[in-house]
Design a protein around this motif. Structure first.
Motif, PDB file in Angstrom:
ATOM      1  N   MET A   1       0.860  -1.181   0.000  1.00  0.00           N
ATOM      2  CA  MET A   1       0.000   0.000   0.000  1.00  0.00           C
ATOM      3  C   MET A   1       0.899   1.234   0.000  1.00  0.00           C
ATOM      4  O   MET A   1       1.784   1.370   0.857  1.00  0.00           O
ATOM      5  CB  MET A   1      -0.933   0.016   1.207  1.00  0.00           C
ATOM      6  CG  MET A   1      -1.923  -1.140   1.229  1.00  0.00           C
ATOM      7  SD  MET A   1      -3.179  -1.005   2.538  1.00  0.00           S
ATOM      8  CE  MET A   1      -4.244   0.291   1.852  1.00  0.00           C
ATOM      9  N   VAL A   2       0.690   2.122  -0.964  1.00  0.00           N
ATOM     10  CA  VAL A   2       1.512   3.325  -1.096  1.00  0.00           C
ATOM     11  C   VAL A   2       0.652   4.544  -0.791  1.00  0.00           C
ATOM     12  O   VAL A   2      -0.376   4.775  -1.431  1.00  0.00           O
ATOM     13  CB  VAL A   2       2.118   3.441  -2.508  1.00  0.00           C
ATOM     14  CG1 VAL A   2       2.978   4.699  -2.603  1.00  0.00           C
ATOM     15  CG2 VAL A   2       2.962   2.205  -2.827  1.00  0.00           C
ATOM     16  N   LEU A   3       1.104   5.329   0.185  1.00  0.00           N
ATOM     17  CA  LEU A   3       0.365   6.486   0.663  1.00  0.00           C
ATOM     18  C   LEU A   3       1.089   7.777   0.303  1.00  0.00           C
ATOM     19  O   LEU A   3       2.294   7.784   0.066  1.00  0.00           O
ATOM     20  CB  LEU A   3       0.196   6.418   2.181  1.00  0.00           C
ATOM     21  CG  LEU A   3      -0.175   5.064   2.793  1.00  0.00           C
ATOM     22  CD1 LEU A   3      -0.308   5.205   4.296  1.00  0.00           C
ATOM     23  CD2 LEU A   3      -1.457   4.525   2.183  1.00  0.00           C
ATOM     24  N   THR A   4       0.358   8.871   0.304  1.00  0.00           N
ATOM     25  CA  THR A   4       0.946  10.176   0.046  1.00  0.00           C
ATOM     26  C   THR A   4       1.745  10.684   1.241  1.00  0.00           C
ATOM     27  O   THR A   4       1.480  10.312   2.384  1.00  0.00           O
ATOM     28  CB  THR A   4      -0.150  11.194  -0.302  1.00  0.00           C
ATOM     29  OG1 THR A   4       0.450  12.452  -0.628  1.00  0.00           O
ATOM     30  CG2 THR A   4      -1.105  11.404   0.866  1.00  0.00           C
ATOM     31  N   SER A   5       2.704  11.557   0.968  1.00  0.00           N
ATOM     32  CA  SER A   5       3.431  12.275   2.017  1.00  0.00           C
ATOM     33  C   SER A   5       3.134  13.774   1.963  1.00  0.00           C
ATOM     34  O   SER A   5       3.748  14.560   2.683  1.00  0.00           O
ATOM     35  CB  SER A   5       4.948  12.073   1.862  1.00  0.00           C
ATOM     36  OG  SER A   5       5.325  10.739   2.086  1.00  0.00           O
ATOM     37  N   HIS A   6       2.199  14.179   1.111  1.00  0.00           N
ATOM     38  CA  HIS A   6       1.964  15.597   0.833  1.00  0.00           C
ATOM     39  C   HIS A   6       0.749  16.115   1.600  1.00  0.00           C
ATOM     40  O   HIS A   6      -0.298  15.478   1.610  1.00  0.00           O
ATOM     41  CB  HIS A   6       1.745  15.803  -0.664  1.00  0.00           C
ATOM     42  CG  HIS A   6       1.615  17.234  -1.063  1.00  0.00           C
ATOM     43  ND1 HIS A   6       2.704  18.001  -1.455  1.00  0.00           N
ATOM     44  CD2 HIS A   6       0.536  18.056  -1.120  1.00  0.00           C
ATOM     45  CE1 HIS A   6       2.296  19.216  -1.735  1.00  0.00           C
ATOM     46  NE2 HIS A   6       0.984  19.283  -1.547  1.00  0.00           N
ATOM     47  N   SER A   7       0.897  17.308   2.198  1.00  0.00           N
ATOM     48  CA  SER A   7      -0.207  17.864   2.991  1.00  0.00           C
ATOM     49  C   SER A   7      -0.691  19.235   2.527  1.00  0.00           C
ATOM     50  O   SER A   7      -1.844  19.600   2.790  1.00  0.00           O
ATOM     51  CB  SER A   7       0.200  17.961   4.465  1.00  0.00           C
ATOM     52  OG  SER A   7       1.299  18.850   4.622  1.00  0.00           O
ATOM     53  N   ALA A   8       0.143  20.019   1.859  1.00  0.00           N
ATOM     54  CA  ALA A   8      -0.228  21.399   1.515  1.00  0.00           C
ATOM     55  C   ALA A   8      -1.210  21.434   0.352  1.00  0.00           C
ATOM     56  O   ALA A   8      -1.159  20.607  -0.561  1.00  0.00           O
ATOM     57  CB  ALA A   8       1.020  22.203   1.162  1.00  0.00           C
ATOM     58  N   MET A   9      -2.119  22.430   0.398  1.00  0.00           N
ATOM     59  CA  MET A   9      -3.023  22.680  -0.715  1.00  0.00           C
ATOM     60  C   MET A   9      -2.779  24.092  -1.223  1.00  0.00           C
ATOM     61  O   MET A   9      -2.085  24.885  -0.580  1.00  0.00           O
ATOM     62  CB  MET A   9      -4.481  22.491  -0.291  1.00  0.00           C
ATOM     63  CG  MET A   9      -4.796  21.076   0.161  1.00  0.00           C
ATOM     64  SD  MET A   9      -6.566  20.754   0.321  1.00  0.00           S
ATOM     65  CE  MET A   9      -7.003  20.526  -1.408  1.00  0.00           C
ATOM     66  N   GLU A  10      -3.326  24.405  -2.380  1.00  0.00           N
ATOM     67  CA  GLU A  10      -3.083  25.701  -3.005  1.00  0.00           C
ATOM     68  C   GLU A  10      -4.171  26.711  -2.646  1.00  0.00           C
ATOM     69  O   GLU A  10      -5.341  26.364  -2.513  1.00  0.00           O
ATOM     70  CB  GLU A  10      -2.998  25.515  -4.529  1.00  0.00           C
ATOM     71  CG  GLU A  10      -1.871  24.579  -4.925  1.00  0.00           C
ATOM     72  CD  GLU A  10      -1.751  24.366  -6.420  1.00  0.00           C
ATOM     73  OE1 GLU A  10      -2.490  25.017  -7.178  1.00  0.00           O
ATOM     74  OE2 GLU A  10      -0.897  23.555  -6.830  1.00  0.00           O
ATOM     75  N   ASN A  11      -3.754  27.966  -2.451  1.00  0.00           N
ATOM     76  CA  ASN A  11      -4.678  29.077  -2.210  1.00  0.00           C
ATOM     77  C   ASN A  11      -5.512  28.909  -0.941  1.00  0.00           C
ATOM     78  O   ASN A  11      -6.646  29.399  -0.854  1.00  0.00           O
ATOM     79  CB  ASN A  11      -5.629  29.255  -3.403  1.00  0.00           C
ATOM     80  CG  ASN A  11      -4.884  29.381  -4.720  1.00  0.00           C
ATOM     81  OD1 ASN A  11      -3.918  30.125  -4.827  1.00  0.00           O
ATOM     82  ND2 ASN A  11      -5.325  28.627  -5.721  1.00  0.00           N
ATOM     83  N   THR A  12      -4.956  28.223   0.048  1.00  0.00           N
ATOM     84  CA  THR A  12      -5.684  28.009   1.300  1.00  0.00           C
ATOM     85  C   THR A  12      -4.718  27.593   2.395  1.00  0.00           C
ATOM     86  O   THR A  12      -3.637  27.064   2.111  1.00  0.00           O
ATOM     87  CB  THR A  12      -6.766  26.930   1.131  1.00  0.00           C
ATOM     88  OG1 THR A  12      -7.439  26.736   2.377  1.00  0.00           O
ATOM     89  CG2 THR A  12      -6.164  25.607   0.686  1.00  0.00           C
ATOM     90  N   ASP A  13      -5.125  27.825   3.644  1.00  0.00           N
ATOM     91  CA  ASP A  13      -4.347  27.336   4.782  1.00  0.00           C
ATOM     92  C   ASP A  13      -4.777  25.933   5.188  1.00  0.00           C
ATOM     93  O   ASP A  13      -4.163  25.320   6.063  1.00  0.00           O
ATOM     94  CB  ASP A  13      -4.520  28.284   5.976  1.00  0.00           C
ATOM     95  CG  ASP A  13      -3.866  29.637   5.729  1.00  0.00           C
ATOM     96  OD1 ASP A  13      -2.882  29.692   4.977  1.00  0.00           O
ATOM     97  OD2 ASP A  13      -4.361  30.632   6.293  1.00  0.00           O
ATOM     98  N   SER A  14      -5.822  25.425   4.567  1.00  0.00           N
ATOM     99  CA  SER A  14      -6.286  24.071   4.867  1.00  0.00           C
ATOM    100  C   SER A  14      -5.247  23.050   4.394  1.00  0.00           C
ATOM    101  O   SER A  14      -4.489  23.313   3.465  1.00  0.00           O
ATOM    102  CB  SER A  14      -7.622  23.798   4.171  1.00  0.00           C
ATOM    103  OG  SER A  14      -8.618  24.680   4.646  1.00  0.00           O
ATOM    104  N   THR A  15      -5.232  21.909   5.048  1.00  0.00           N
ATOM    105  CA  THR A  15      -4.276  20.860   4.679  1.00  0.00           C
ATOM    106  C   THR A  15      -5.017  19.622   4.171  1.00  0.00           C
ATOM    107  O   THR A  15      -6.206  19.447   4.383  1.00  0.00           O
ATOM    108  CB  THR A  15      -3.395  20.472   5.867  1.00  0.00           C
ATOM    109  OG1 THR A  15      -4.226  19.995   6.939  1.00  0.00           O
ATOM    110  CG2 THR A  15      -2.565  21.653   6.340  1.00  0.00           C
ATOM    111  N   THR A  16      -4.257  18.776   3.511  1.00  0.00           N
ATOM    112  CA  THR A  16      -4.788  17.508   3.013  1.00  0.00           C
ATOM    113  C   THR A  16      -3.854  16.395   3.449  1.00  0.00           C
ATOM    114  O   THR A  16      -3.185  16.492   4.462  1.00  0.00           O
ATOM    115  CB  THR A  16      -4.977  17.557   1.476  1.00  0.00           C
ATOM    116  OG1 THR A  16      -5.592  16.345   1.054  1.00  0.00           O
ATOM    117  CG2 THR A  16      -3.654  17.746   0.743  1.00  0.00           C
ATOM    118  N   GLY A  17      -3.783  15.333   2.673  1.00  0.00           N
ATOM    119  CA  GLY A  17      -2.962  14.172   3.011  1.00  0.00           C
ATOM    120  C   GLY A  17      -3.723  12.919   2.675  1.00  0.00           C
ATOM    121  O   GLY A  17      -4.510  12.881   1.724  1.00  0.00           O
ATOM    122  N   LEU A  18      -3.533  11.894   3.456  1.00  0.00           N
ATOM    123  CA  LEU A  18      -4.229  10.627   3.284  1.00  0.00           C
ATOM    124  C   LEU A  18      -5.658  10.735   3.801  1.00  0.00           C
ATOM    125  O   LEU A  18      -5.896  11.277   4.884  1.00  0.00           O
ATOM    126  CB  LEU A  18      -3.486   9.535   4.058  1.00  0.00           C
ATOM    127  CG  LEU A  18      -4.182   8.190   4.233  1.00  0.00           C
ATOM    128  CD1 LEU A  18      -4.276   7.457   2.904  1.00  0.00           C
ATOM    129  CD2 LEU A  18      -3.445   7.352   5.280  1.00  0.00           C
TER     130      LEU A  18
END
Length: 232
Positions: free
Chosen positions: A6-23
């Motif tokens: 299982m391969v997961l993301t390591s990325h959390s930043a989103m564009e044009n917002t202070d909100s974060t993402t990820g898995l």
């Protein structure tokens, strides 16, 4: 015993917002327990290794699944998620299939990761299934760039442009995954109604449309493995 990567993301930043993402947590836990309960061994990796970022929205009460609750009481699974292996140490020969959960993170890192792209091509060359759900199919992008025509005419599903608009995140991502996959030649399919379960199996590819499709996509991948030799 079958061995699933299982391969997961390591990325959390989103564009044009202070909100974060990820898995998106449920897109990991639903397939993870599907594989475990089927008697398979699971290894977890990510581009940076270690604990992946978790999309905060996936932890909201309305998005919690039964597998999330099971995970909350499973110290071994929590430890495995906290210590994912570094992706570029992974060898496709050690596994029987690979599965990519979503969350918006893969749009940035897995989609542009050349090692990941070559890893997918190794799975395909070895006739081993490649599964992905929601934004997880973004992991196919680099593989398709490295091997033009890889997705041409292949039935693929993923989080749709309509679903992006309805989640109010369309202005916070670098591109729309549905549009990108179509440009790579995929025969993109989706459910009639947004946010309902939809899974496509075509050859070695198993893809699910959205979080509700995570468990069904894992079951479809298991069914493919149980068939044994996979033909074109």
């Amino acid at each position: 015993m079958k061995h699933i990567l299982m391969v997961l993301t390591s990325h959390s930043a989103m564009e044009n917002t202070d909100s974060t993402t990820g898995l998106w947590l449920g897109e990991f836990t639903d397939p993870y327990y599907g594989f475990i309960d089927a008697g398979y061994r699971v290894t977890i990796a990510s581009p940076l290794g270690g604990k992946p970022p978790i999309d905060p929205l996936s932890l909201l009460t309305e998005n919690i699944t039964a597998s999330n609750r099971r995970f909350n009481d499973d110290k071994a699974a929590q430890s495995a998620l906290d210590a994912t292996l570094v992706l570029d140490t992974i060898n496709a020969t050690d596994f029987d299939a690979v599965f990519y959960p979503g969350g918006h993170g893969p749009l940035w890192d897995l989609a542009d990761d050349e090692y990941n792209g070559r890893l997918i091509l190794e799975f395909i060359k070895s006739r081993k299934p490649v599964g992905a759900v929601c934004h997880g199919p973004a992991a196919l992008i680099k593989a398709a760039e490295l091997a033009p025509g890889l997705l041409s005419g292949t039935r693929i599903t993923a989080f749709t442009n309509t679903e992006e608009t309805l989640t109010l995140r369309a202005d916070n991502i670098p591109y729309h995954l549905e549009t990108r996959l179509k440009k790579l030649g995929a025969d993109f399919k989706s459910a009639v109604l947004p946010f309902t379960n939809h899974v496509e199996t075509d050859g070695l590819f198993v893809t699910g449309q959205n979080p509700l499709s995570a468990g069904p996509a894992a079951r479809a991948l298991i069914a493919l493995l149980k068939k044994g030799t996979i033909k074109d």
